[in-house]
Write an enzyme that holds these catalytic residues in place. Sequence first.
Site, short mmCIF file in Angstrom:
data_model
loop_
_atom_site.label_atom_id
_atom_site.label_comp_id
_atom_site.label_asym_id
_atom_site.label_seq_id
_atom_site.Cartn_x
_atom_site.Cartn_y
_atom_site.Cartn_z
N ASN A 61 -22.31 -44.71 -97.17
CA ASN A 61 -21.60 -43.52 -97.67
C ASN A 61 -22.62 -42.38 -97.64
OD1 ASN A 61 -19.78 -42.84 -100.80
ND2 ASN A 61 -19.55 -41.96 -98.76
N ASN A 95 -16.68 -32.49 -100.80
CA ASN A 95 -16.24 -33.42 -99.77
C ASN A 95 -16.25 -32.78 -98.38
OD1 ASN A 95 -15.61 -35.64 -101.51
ND2 ASN A 95 -13.73 -34.58 -102.12
N CYS A 112 -19.27 -39.06 -107.75
CA CYS A 112 -19.37 -39.98 -106.61
C CYS A 112 -20.45 -41.01 -106.95
CB CYS A 112 -19.73 -39.23 -105.34
SG CYS A 112 -20.03 -40.33 -103.93
N GLY A 113 -20.08 -42.28 -106.98
CA GLY A 113 -21.02 -43.33 -107.37
C GLY A 113 -22.17 -43.50 -106.40
N ASN A 114 -21.87 -43.57 -105.11
CA ASN A 114 -22.95 -43.68 -104.13
C ASN A 114 -23.77 -42.40 -104.07
OD1 ASN A 114 -22.49 -46.36 -103.07
ND2 ASN A 114 -20.63 -45.55 -102.14
N HIS A 159 -8.61 -43.64 -109.08
CA HIS A 159 -8.66 -44.73 -108.11
C HIS A 159 -7.45 -45.63 -108.26
CE1 HIS A 159 -12.43 -44.60 -105.88
NE2 HIS A 159 -12.96 -44.04 -106.95
N ASN A 181 -7.82 -41.89 -104.76
CA ASN A 181 -8.63 -42.69 -103.84
C ASN A 181 -7.98 -44.06 -103.76
OD1 ASN A 181 -11.27 -40.97 -103.48
ND2 ASN A 181 -10.80 -40.91 -105.66
N GLU A 235 -11.12 -42.59 -99.15
CA GLU A 235 -11.47 -41.63 -100.19
C GLU A 235 -10.70 -40.32 -100.06
OE1 GLU A 235 -15.43 -41.20 -101.72
OE2 GLU A 235 -16.17 -42.76 -100.38
N ARG A 236 -10.22 -39.88 -101.17
CA ARG A 236 -9.53 -38.59 -101.26
C ARG A 236 -10.49 -37.49 -100.81
NH1 ARG A 236 -8.67 -36.26 -107.28
NH2 ARG A 236 -10.93 -36.43 -107.08
N CYS A 288 -17.91 -46.87 -101.45
CA CYS A 288 -17.51 -45.93 -102.50
C CYS A 288 -17.96 -46.50 -103.83
CB CYS A 288 -15.99 -45.72 -102.49
SG CYS A 288 -15.41 -44.60 -103.79
N GLY A 317 -15.28 -46.25 -106.55
CA GLY A 317 -14.25 -47.20 -106.15
C GLY A 317 -14.66 -48.63 -106.44
#
Length: 279
Positions: free
Chosen positions: A11, A62, A71-73, A163, A194, A212-213, A221, A224
């Site tokens: 990602n 985005n 965003c986790g990543n 999500h 998402n 992903e949205r 993700c 996610g």
Amino acid sequence: MKFVKMHGLGNDFVFFEDKQGVNTDFSELAVKMCDRHTGIGADGIIVIVPSEKADVRMRIINADGSEAEMCGNGIRCFAKYVYDNGIITKSEFAVETLAGIMKPKVTVGKDGKVSLVTINMGKPFMERTQIPMAGPAGPVVDEPVEIDGKTYKITSLLMGVPHTMTYVRDVDAVDLHHLGPQFETYKAFPRKTNMNFIQVLDNHTIKVHTWERGAGATLACGTGSCACAVGSYLNGFTGRSVDVQLYLGTLHIEYDEKDGNVYMTGPAAVTFTGEWLAD
């Protein structure tokens, strides 16, 4: 403008610092930078800006120019960037995001660089109005919806961003580019969603592919993965400790029983550095 290209299990993001960028509109720049043919190529851009509420602030835009809450990543890469570049010198710190204050904890290798990042992603929100999703009050767990003439059972929650997930026998057989956009824009989600397709491998391992949205199909993700771990627990498929297999590796997710928070641990990597020349 100097930038760093980074990724968390595929990602990928373009990073740069802007001390004056707290309120700057980066939409047009994000679209140009993220184009994989005429730009740098990425799922989004992440801008490091000052914060009045935390040690530092992360803004993520985005590839389509829309700004995401979290965003986790991205935040794992962010934590590595700010530590490795001396912006932050402590191993635990606070990052302001549109989804609230996130608290990364970095593990530093023998080379003095960050090797792993653990993020307290906060608590998941299950109430339908919090996701948000239209319909009667209450959580959305194993609920039927009709997409493309077929009935799917979905679970939805807010993990910084909305999500939705559904369980399949073979996640590799899912036509992500066809089904992903249909779930993302489903009429019940006023802010879109998402979409995650999950294959349960055992009671502590799942395999996930995500649409992903605002970014489309991505290799990983973080939010996610956290949402899918929580959703798998709620559906009785796994316990609270879950390994999430993605295209290029695995994230470990802990849904803590005591504090209700979700903890994500995984890698982040630098791909290359460069200079963006303005048009």
